[in-house]
Design a protein around this motif. Structure first.
Motif, PDB file in Angstrom:
ATOM      1  N   VAL A  28     -21.164  18.008  -9.053  1.00 30.65           N
ATOM      2  CA  VAL A  28     -19.847  17.347  -8.944  1.00 30.65           C
ATOM      3  C   VAL A  28     -19.695  16.167  -9.902  1.00 30.65           C
ATOM      4  O   VAL A  28     -18.655  15.515  -9.920  1.00 30.65           O
ATOM      5  CB  VAL A  28     -19.540  16.909  -7.491  1.00 30.65           C
ATOM      6  CG1 VAL A  28     -19.562  18.105  -6.552  1.00 30.65           C
ATOM      7  CG2 VAL A  28     -20.486  15.807  -7.008  1.00 30.65           C
ATOM      8  N   ARG A 225     -21.133  17.669   0.327  1.00 31.98           N
ATOM      9  CA  ARG A 225     -20.415  17.776  -0.951  1.00 31.98           C
ATOM     10  C   ARG A 225     -19.153  16.909  -0.957  1.00 31.98           C
ATOM     11  O   ARG A 225     -18.897  16.182  -1.917  1.00 31.98           O
ATOM     12  CB  ARG A 225     -20.072  19.244  -1.216  1.00 31.98           C
ATOM     13  CG  ARG A 225     -19.438  19.499  -2.582  1.00 31.98           C
ATOM     14  CD  ARG A 225     -19.052  20.962  -2.755  1.00 31.98           C
ATOM     15  NE  ARG A 225     -18.594  21.215  -4.112  1.00 31.98           N
ATOM     16  CZ  ARG A 225     -19.383  21.588  -5.115  1.00 31.98           C
ATOM     17  NH1 ARG A 225     -20.671  21.764  -4.915  1.00 31.98           N
ATOM     18  NH2 ARG A 225     -18.890  21.777  -6.327  1.00 31.98           N
ATOM     19  N   ASP A 226     -18.369  16.980   0.112  1.00 32.09           N
ATOM     20  CA  ASP A 226     -17.111  16.220   0.164  1.00 32.09           C
ATOM     21  C   ASP A 226     -17.365  14.724   0.043  1.00 32.09           C
ATOM     22  O   ASP A 226     -16.609  14.012  -0.635  1.00 32.09           O
ATOM     23  CB  ASP A 226     -16.364  16.506   1.482  1.00 32.09           C
ATOM     24  CG  ASP A 226     -15.732  17.892   1.494  1.00 32.09           C
ATOM     25  OD1 ASP A 226     -15.753  18.556   0.429  1.00 32.09           O
ATOM     26  OD2 ASP A 226     -15.235  18.310   2.559  1.00 32.09           O
ATOM     27  N   ILE A 229     -18.370  13.756  -3.568  1.00 30.07           N
ATOM     28  CA  ILE A 229     -17.172  13.713  -4.418  1.00 30.07           C
ATOM     29  C   ILE A 229     -16.353  12.461  -4.101  1.00 30.07           C
ATOM     30  O   ILE A 229     -15.917  11.726  -4.991  1.00 30.07           O
ATOM     31  CB  ILE A 229     -16.314  14.981  -4.221  1.00 30.07           C
ATOM     32  CG1 ILE A 229     -17.054  16.218  -4.753  1.00 30.07           C
ATOM     33  CG2 ILE A 229     -14.954  14.841  -4.912  1.00 30.07           C
ATOM     34  CD1 ILE A 229     -16.422  17.541  -4.360  1.00 30.07           C
TER      35      ILE A 229
END
Length: 267
Positions: A28, A225-226, A229
Motif C-alpha cells: 500500500v 490493511r485498512d 492505508i
C-alpha cells in the motif's frame, strides 16, 4: 532529514502475522520498515520483503542491537546475523536499542562498536533509541553528532518529552516517535476526536499528523490493511496552530514503556 517520515513498525508481531503486515504495508506504499533483534522477527521481515513486489534497494530498513550484543566481540557478529536473517548485505539504520545504565553499559564504547559496524559497510546510518539528554550527550562526545542519525523515543500526545525533543532538534538529530498512539489509549481522547471530526479523519490520523507536524518520523504498526492505508493518509492532514496547541495540552507524562533494567532516568 535522514530518516523517512513514515514507516511501519513490527514490535510484538510474530510469524505469519508480521509477514502479512509487512507485505501489506509495502503493497500500500510504505517504504520504511522498523524491526529489532529482540523482536524475534527479522527473518520473517526479510521473507516478507523477498515475497513483496518492492525491490530491496527501495526500502529503508532499520534494526536495533539488543543489550546482550553491545560488547566489541558481539556487536558486529550480531548485526551480521541480523543482516543474514533480513536477507541483505547492509541495513539503512542500526540503533542501540536501550542504554541500560543499570547494567553498567559504557555508552562511549558501545557507540564506538556501532561506528565500526558503519565503517565496515554493514549499516548506512547509526543512531540510538531510548536515550535521555545526558546519555545522548555521551554518545555525541564518543563518536560525534554527525554520526547519530536519530534517537527513537516514545512520544505521543500523552508523553511529549519536550526537553528531550528540544535538545535533539537543537543538535539536528532526527526524532523518531514510537508508540505514537500510546497503545491505542489516545484513540478515545475527546480532544483528538473533536479535531478528527473537523478534518473528517480518524483520531489515529490526528495523533500521527501531530507528530509529523512536530517534525518527528513515525512508525505505527498494524495488522489490518485498512488501518495501514488510513495511517499513511495522516501525511495529508494539516493541523492549525490552535489545534496543535490543544494537543500540546494533553501532555500527562503518560509513559507506556519503562523497563526498569533498561531505561535511563528520563528528563
Amino acid at each position: 532529514m535522514i530518516i523517512p517520515k513514515f514507516g511501519v513498525g513490527t514490535f510484538r508481531l510474530q510469524d505469519q502475522v508480521v509477514i502479512d503486515s509487512v507485505k501489506t504495508a509495502l503493497d500500500v506504499g510504505y517504504r520504511a520498515i522498523d524491526t529489532a533483534q529482540i523482536y524475534g522477527n527479522e527473518a520473517q521481515v526479510g521473507q516478507a520483503i523477498r515475497e513483496s513486489n518492492v525491490a530491496h534497494q527501495d526500502i529503508f530498513l532499520t534494526t536495533k542491537i539488543w543489550t546482550d550484543n553491545y560488547s566489541a566481540d558481539k556487536l558486529i557478529p550480531s548485526l551480521k546475523d541480523s543482516l543474514h536473517k533480513l536477507g541483505t548485505d547492509a541495513v539503512n539504520l542500526t540503533l542501540i536499542h536501550w542504554p541500560a545504565p543499570k547494567q553498567g553499559v559504557n555508552i562511549a564504547e558501545v557507540m564506538q562498536n556501532l561506528l565500526e559496524a558503519k565503517q565496515q559497510g554493514l549499516t548506512e546510518h547509526i543512531g540510538i533509541s531510548n536515550f535521555n539528554i545526558e546519555l545522548t550527550q555521551q554518545a555525541i562526545d564518543s563518536i560525534g553528532v554527525e554520526h547519530i542519525a536519530t534517537n527513537q523515543i516514545e512520544l505521543s500526545p500523552y508523553l511529549q518529552n519536550q526537553k528531550l525533543v528540544d535538545f535533539l532538534q537543537s543538535k539536528q538529530i532526527d526524532v523518531t516517535s514510537y508508540m505514537t498512539l500510546a497503545y491505542g489509549k489516545v484513540l478515545g481522547d475527546a480532544t483528538l476526536t473533536e479535531i478528527a471530526q473537523a478534518h473528517q479523519a480518524t483520531t489515529a490520523q490526528i495523533a500521527l499528523a501531530w507528530a509529523l507536524q512536530r517534525g518527528f518520523a513515525v512508525i505505527p504498526s498494524s495488522t489490518k490493511r485498512d488501518n495501514l492505508i488510513s495511517n499513511l493518509k495522516a501525511q495529508e492532514i494539516e493541523l492549525s496552530a490552535e489545534e496543535m496547541q490543544r494537543i500540546a495540552q494533553l501532555e500527562c507524562n503518560g509513559r507506556e514503556v519503562n523497563p526498569e533494567e533498561l531505561a535511563p532516568i528520563w528528563d
